[in-house]
Motif scaffolding. Structure first.
Motif, PDB file in Angstrom:
ATOM      1  N   GLU A   1      26.186  56.910  45.022  1.00  0.00           N
ATOM      2  CA  GLU A   1      26.677  57.310  46.571  1.00  0.00           C
ATOM      3  C   GLU A   1      26.496  55.580  46.648  1.00  0.00           C
ATOM      4  O   GLU A   1      24.807  55.115  46.408  1.00  0.00           O
ATOM      5  N   GLY A   2      25.869  55.481  48.052  1.00  0.00           N
ATOM      6  CA  GLY A   2      25.991  54.098  49.149  1.00  0.00           C
ATOM      7  C   GLY A   2      26.987  52.731  49.054  1.00  0.00           C
ATOM      8  O   GLY A   2      27.684  53.509  48.559  1.00  0.00           O
ATOM      9  N   GLU A   3      26.225  52.384  49.730  1.00  0.00           N
ATOM     10  CA  GLU A   3      27.003  50.791  49.684  1.00  0.00           C
ATOM     11  C   GLU A   3      26.564  49.971  48.899  1.00  0.00           C
ATOM     12  O   GLU A   3      25.776  49.740  48.642  1.00  0.00           O
ATOM     13  N   PRO A   4      27.552  49.711  48.047  1.00  0.00           N
ATOM     14  CA  PRO A   4      27.129  48.523  46.870  1.00  0.00           C
ATOM     15  C   PRO A   4      26.547  47.407  47.392  1.00  0.00           C
ATOM     16  O   PRO A   4      26.648  46.273  48.513  1.00  0.00           O
ATOM     17  N   PRO A   5      25.522  46.287  46.771  1.00  0.00           N
ATOM     18  CA  PRO A   5      25.031  45.966  47.401  1.00  0.00           C
ATOM     19  C   PRO A   5      26.356  44.929  47.272  1.00  0.00           C
ATOM     20  O   PRO A   5      26.562  44.180  47.141  1.00  0.00           O
ATOM     21  N   LYS A   6      25.557  43.564  49.138  1.00  0.00           N
ATOM     22  CA  LYS A   6      26.816  42.770  49.134  1.00  0.00           C
ATOM     23  C   LYS A   6      26.549  41.217  48.713  1.00  0.00           C
ATOM     24  O   LYS A   6      26.439  40.245  48.653  1.00  0.00           O
ATOM     25  N   SER A   7      25.069  41.413  48.059  1.00  0.00           N
ATOM     26  CA  SER A   7      24.035  39.783  47.747  1.00  0.00           C
ATOM     27  C   SER A   7      23.066  40.819  46.423  1.00  0.00           C
ATOM     28  O   SER A   7      22.544  42.092  46.375  1.00  0.00           O
TER      29      SER A   7
ATOM     30  N   ALA B   1      39.671  38.049  41.997  1.00  0.00           N
ATOM     31  CA  ALA B   1      39.263  39.304  41.619  1.00  0.00           C
ATOM     32  C   ALA B   1      39.037  40.231  42.820  1.00  0.00           C
ATOM     33  O   ALA B   1      39.047  41.367  42.814  1.00  0.00           O
ATOM     34  N   LEU B   2      39.673  39.206  43.913  1.00  0.00           N
ATOM     35  CA  LEU B   2      40.210  40.085  44.949  1.00  0.00           C
ATOM     36  C   LEU B   2      41.407  40.289  45.656  1.00  0.00           C
ATOM     37  O   LEU B   2      41.938  40.982  45.939  1.00  0.00           O
ATOM     38  N   ASN B   3      42.379  39.332  44.322  1.00  0.00           N
ATOM     39  CA  ASN B   3      43.999  39.376  45.611  1.00  0.00           C
ATOM     40  C   ASN B   3      44.492  40.075  44.321  1.00  0.00           C
ATOM     41  O   ASN B   3      45.456  40.621  44.091  1.00  0.00           O
TER      42      ASN B   3
ATOM     43  N   LEU C   1      35.970  49.636  38.597  1.00  0.00           N
ATOM     44  CA  LEU C   1      36.553  49.336  39.869  1.00  0.00           C
ATOM     45  C   LEU C   1      37.921  50.757  40.451  1.00  0.00           C
ATOM     46  O   LEU C   1      37.478  50.672  41.628  1.00  0.00           O
ATOM     47  N   ALA C   2      38.204  51.358  39.493  1.00  0.00           N
ATOM     48  CA  ALA C   2      38.785  52.677  40.300  1.00  0.00           C
ATOM     49  C   ALA C   2      37.808  53.686  40.651  1.00  0.00           C
ATOM     50  O   ALA C   2      37.678  54.524  41.593  1.00  0.00           O
TER      51      ALA C   2
ATOM     52  N   HIS D   1      35.614  42.452  43.147  1.00  0.00           N
ATOM     53  CA  HIS D   1      34.893  40.797  44.344  1.00  0.00           C
ATOM     54  C   HIS D   1      33.946  41.121  44.847  1.00  0.00           C
ATOM     55  O   HIS D   1      32.592  39.300  44.989  1.00  0.00           O
ATOM     56  N   ARG D   2      33.157  41.847  45.611  1.00  0.00           N
ATOM     57  CA  ARG D   2      31.973  42.032  46.382  1.00  0.00           C
ATOM     58  C   ARG D   2      30.494  41.730  45.333  1.00  0.00           C
ATOM     59  O   ARG D   2      29.323  40.375  45.718  1.00  0.00           O
ATOM     60  N   GLY D   3      30.966  41.848  44.465  1.00  0.00           N
ATOM     61  CA  GLY D   3      29.993  41.777  42.609  1.00  0.00           C
ATOM     62  C   GLY D   3      29.481  39.904  42.526  1.00  0.00           C
ATOM     63  O   GLY D   3      28.540  39.622  42.145  1.00  0.00           O
ATOM     64  N   PHE D   4      30.960  39.546  42.560  1.00  0.00           N
ATOM     65  CA  PHE D   4      30.997  38.174  41.685  1.00  0.00           C
ATOM     66  C   PHE D   4      30.542  37.482  42.821  1.00  0.00           C
ATOM     67  O   PHE D   4      30.366  36.000  43.222  1.00  0.00           O
TER      68      PHE D   4
END
Length: 271
Positions: free
Chosen positions: A65-71, A136-138, A180-181, A190-193
Motif C-alpha cells: 500500500e501507500g503512495e508510490p515514491p515520486k523521487s 511511458a506516460l502516453n 503497471l496494472a 512514468h513516475r519511476g522513470f
C-alpha cells in the motif's frame, strides 16, 4: 511478510524463511515496473544461508500500500523507515536500476544504517530519453516493448533462472504489465522513470557513503551502459566492480553470477 511502514501495509518477501531481526539482513530493492520477484534466486539463497532477507514491493506496487515514491529521495526515506519497522539497526542494501539509486541515497542519508552497498545496473546521472518518458506516460505498452528490447542481451536464460524454454522478453513484459496494472491511480512507469531522470545527487550521495560498495554491471546493458557508472565508481571510497556477460535484467540473464558476486562481497573483509 507484511510490515507497517509509515502507516501503510508493506509486503516483503523473506526468501521462505521466518524473519529474525538478530541475523544479518540484506534488503533487495527493485527497479521501475518490477517487484520483489526479480530477486527470487538471490533472496532464497541468502535466506537459507544465515541471513534475513527483505525484498519489498515498493509503496503502491503490487502487494504494498501507500503512495508510490515520486523521487529517489522519497524511496530512500521509505527504505530507512522499512529498517525501522523491521527492527533492523544495520543492513546491506542491494538495488537494481532505480533501486540502485534508492539504495545509494539511503546509504548517504543514514550511513550508520548501511553495512554494505551493492549497486546493480546503476548510472549517474540515470537519464531517460524524452521519447521513452513520453511513451511511458502516453503509450505504456509500447514503452514496455522498448524497455525490454534495451534491457536484454539474450533470448533465453540459463537453467538456473526460470527454467529451460523460458522466454526472457515475454516473462519480463508480463511482469511489467502486471506491475503497471497493480495501481490504477498512478502511472508507475512514468513516475519511476521521471524519478530516475530527475535525480542529480548521485555523486554527492556517494561522497557521504562510508561502507564498501559493489558495482555489478552488465557488459551488454543498453539501458545503463557500464561506462555510465564511472562517476560513482570514481567517488566510492571502498569500491569493487564486477562485469557480467549480461544486459540490464542481469538477475535473470546471469542469476548465478549476480548471486556469487553479492555472496563474495558479503564474505570479504570490510576494509
Amino acid at each position: 511478510m507484511y510490515l507497517d511502514v509509515k502507516g501503510h501495509k508493506t509486503y516483503c518477501y523473506t526468501g521462505g524463511k521466518p524473519f529474525e531481526a538478530a541475523k544479518p539482513t540484506v534488503v533487495f530493492i527493485h527497479g521501475v515496473l518490477n517487484d520483489h520477484s526479480i530477486w527470487i534466486l538471490q533472496t532464497r539463497y541468502f535466506a537459507h544461508h544465515g541471513f534475513n532477507v527483505l525484498a519489498p514491493d515498493l509503496p503502491g506496487h503490487c502487494k504494498s500500500e501507500g503512495e508510490p515514491p515520486k523521487s529517489v529521495e522519497e524511496a530512500a526515506d521509505f527504505i530507512i523507515a522499512l529498517l525501522d519497522a523491521a527492527g533492523v539497526k544495520t543492513a546491506t542494501l542491494a538495488g537494481h536500476s532505480f533501486g540502485s539509486l534508492t539504495a545509494l541515497h539511503a546509504a548517504s542519508i543514514a550511513p550508520q544504517r548501511v553495512a554494505r552497498l551493492a549497486l546493480l545496473g546503476t548510472a549517474a546521472p540515470m537519464k531517460v530519453s524524452p521519447a521513452l518518458l513520453d511513451s511511458a506516460l502516453n503509450q505504456p505498452m509500447k514503452a514496455i516493448d522498448m524497455v525490454n528490447t534495451f534491457s536484454h542481451s539474450m533470448l533465453a536464460p540459463p537453467p538456473s533462472a526460470l527454467g529451460p524454454g523460458t522466454w526472457l522478453y515475454g516473462g519480463s513484459k508480463a511482469l511489467m504489465r502486471r506491475v503497471l496494472a497493480s495501481n490504477t491511480q498512478v502511472n508507475l512507469f512514468h513516475r519511476g522513470f521521471k524519478a530516475c531522470d530527475d535525480y542529480t545527487a548521485g555523486e554527492a550521495a556517494m561522497d557521504k557513503v562510508q561502507c564498501p560498495v559493489l558495482f555489478i554491471l552488465g557488459k551488454g546493458d543498453s539501458m545503463t551502459l557500464p561506462k555510465m557508472a564511472a562517476p560513482l565508481q570514481a567517488k566510492a571510497k571502498n569500491g569493487k566492480t564486477v562485469l557480467l556477460q549480461a544486459g540490464h535484467q542481469m538477475m535473470t540473464e546471469a542469476p548465478e553470477e549476480v548471486l556469487f558476486a553479492i555472496r563474495d562481497f558479503l564474505q570479504a573483509p570490510s576494509a
